[in-house]
Design an enzyme around this catalytic site. Structure first.
Site, short mmCIF file in Angstrom:
data_model
loop_
_atom_site.label_atom_id
_atom_site.label_comp_id
_atom_site.label_asym_id
_atom_site.label_seq_id
_atom_site.Cartn_x
_atom_site.Cartn_y
_atom_site.Cartn_z
N HIS A 1 23.67 43.51 -26.23
CA HIS A 1 24.53 43.18 -25.10
C HIS A 1 24.16 41.79 -24.59
O HIS A 1 23.09 41.27 -24.94
CB HIS A 1 24.33 44.20 -23.96
CG HIS A 1 22.96 44.14 -23.39
ND1 HIS A 1 21.91 44.90 -23.88
CD2 HIS A 1 22.41 43.37 -22.41
CE1 HIS A 1 20.80 44.61 -23.22
NE2 HIS A 1 21.08 43.68 -22.32
N HIS B 1 21.99 35.05 -23.05
CA HIS B 1 21.46 35.21 -24.40
C HIS B 1 21.71 36.65 -24.84
O HIS B 1 22.11 37.48 -24.04
CB HIS B 1 19.95 34.92 -24.42
CG HIS B 1 19.23 35.84 -23.48
ND1 HIS B 1 18.86 35.44 -22.22
CD2 HIS B 1 18.89 37.13 -23.57
CE1 HIS B 1 18.30 36.47 -21.60
NE2 HIS B 1 18.31 37.52 -22.40
O1 3AM Z 1 19.18 39.87 -20.11
P1 3AM Z 1 18.94 41.01 -21.05
O2 3AM Z 1 19.32 42.34 -20.50
O3 3AM Z 1 19.45 40.78 -22.41
O4 3AM Z 1 16.81 43.00 -19.44
C1 3AM Z 1 15.84 42.02 -19.72
C2 3AM Z 1 16.40 40.78 -20.35
O5 3AM Z 1 17.40 41.12 -21.27
C3 3AM Z 1 14.95 42.55 -20.79
O6 3AM Z 1 14.45 41.41 -21.46
C4 3AM Z 1 15.26 40.29 -21.23
C5 3AM Z 1 14.49 39.16 -20.64
O7 3AM Z 1 13.87 39.58 -19.47
N1 3AM Z 1 13.86 43.34 -20.23
C6 3AM Z 1 13.13 43.04 -19.15
N2 3AM Z 1 12.21 43.99 -18.93
C7 3AM Z 1 12.37 44.92 -19.91
C8 3AM Z 1 11.71 46.14 -20.25
N3 3AM Z 1 10.68 46.60 -19.53
C9 3AM Z 1 13.44 44.50 -20.73
N4 3AM Z 1 13.83 45.21 -21.79
C10 3AM Z 1 13.18 46.36 -22.04
N5 3AM Z 1 12.15 46.80 -21.31
#
Ligand code: 3AM
Length: 180
Positions: free
Chosen positions: A120, A37
């Site tokens: 991304h 996603h």
């Molecule tokens: O798969 P992506 O990178 O698009 O990286 C995590 C993931 O995104 C992001 O939220 C999505 C679902 O988990 N994510 C997890 N923890 C995070 C945090 N503490 C976060 N993004 C920012 N801060």
């Protein structure tokens, strides 16, 4: 508590393109197609009440549909524990959407981390021992010309993230369609 985030979903044709890319990278743990996603806003751990407020905030968004394109590959974090992600071609309407969502969430007193929005699509996760910096750099170089799309942005989704031993699993809780 409910771990949640807002994201855009990807069409099957793009999921197929990413799957081929994943197969060409000789290290890391590829994300399953249903977990791919484009995250717009990570909410973190929410109470049911705060999640309801986030839901109401998203319902007030009504941009016209548009499309984006995936472009290039990048390492986010370190080779020992980061992710390999596909980049997104510059698109002001995507930035405006993320900004609009964030400001509506702020209006509901839901404050997000202040980090800059970096669109991304995470394609695989790395753990220590998977690959050294030189190998990661070589693979990123080889796939610098990666392109996938179009990704029609015809709505937004609210996802719940279930953390488990086998990695996170995402469940779509709600969808907010954009009206042409
Ligand atoms: O798969 P992506 O990178 O698009 O990286 C995590 C993931 O995104 C992001 O939220 C999505 C679902 O988990 N994510 C997890 N923890 C995070 C945090 N503490 C976060 N993004 C920012 N801060």
């Amino acid at each position: 508590m409910i771990r949640a985030f807002f994201a855009l979903t990807l069409p099957d044709a793009v999921l197929d393109q990413i799957e081929r890319l994943q197969a060409a990278i000789p290290f890391g743990r590829p994300l399953a197609p249903e977990n791919l996603h484009l995250t717009l806003a990570f909410l973190g751990e929410m109470t049911p009440e705060t999640l309801e407020a986030a839901h109401e905030a998203a319902e007030t968004l009504a941009p016209a549909p548009f499309a984006v394109e995936l472009r290039g590959l990048e390492l986010m974090g370190r080779p020992s524990g980061g992710v390999i992600a596909a980049g997104v071609a510059e698109e002001p309407r995507l930035d405006a959407l993320a900004k609009g969502l964030r400001s509506r969430l702020a209006g509901m007193r839901i404050q997000l981390p202040r980090e800059r929005f970096r669109p991304h699509v995470t394609v695989l996760r790395l753990k220590p021992g998977d690959a050294d910096e030189a190998l990661v750099a070589r693979i990123l170089g080889r796939h610098a010309g990666f392109r996938a799309g179009p990704v029609p942005v015809t709505g937004l989704s609210l996802f719940r993230s279930w953390l488990g031993a086998g990695g996170a699993r995402y469940e779509e809780l709600a969808r907010y369609p954009f009206v042409p």
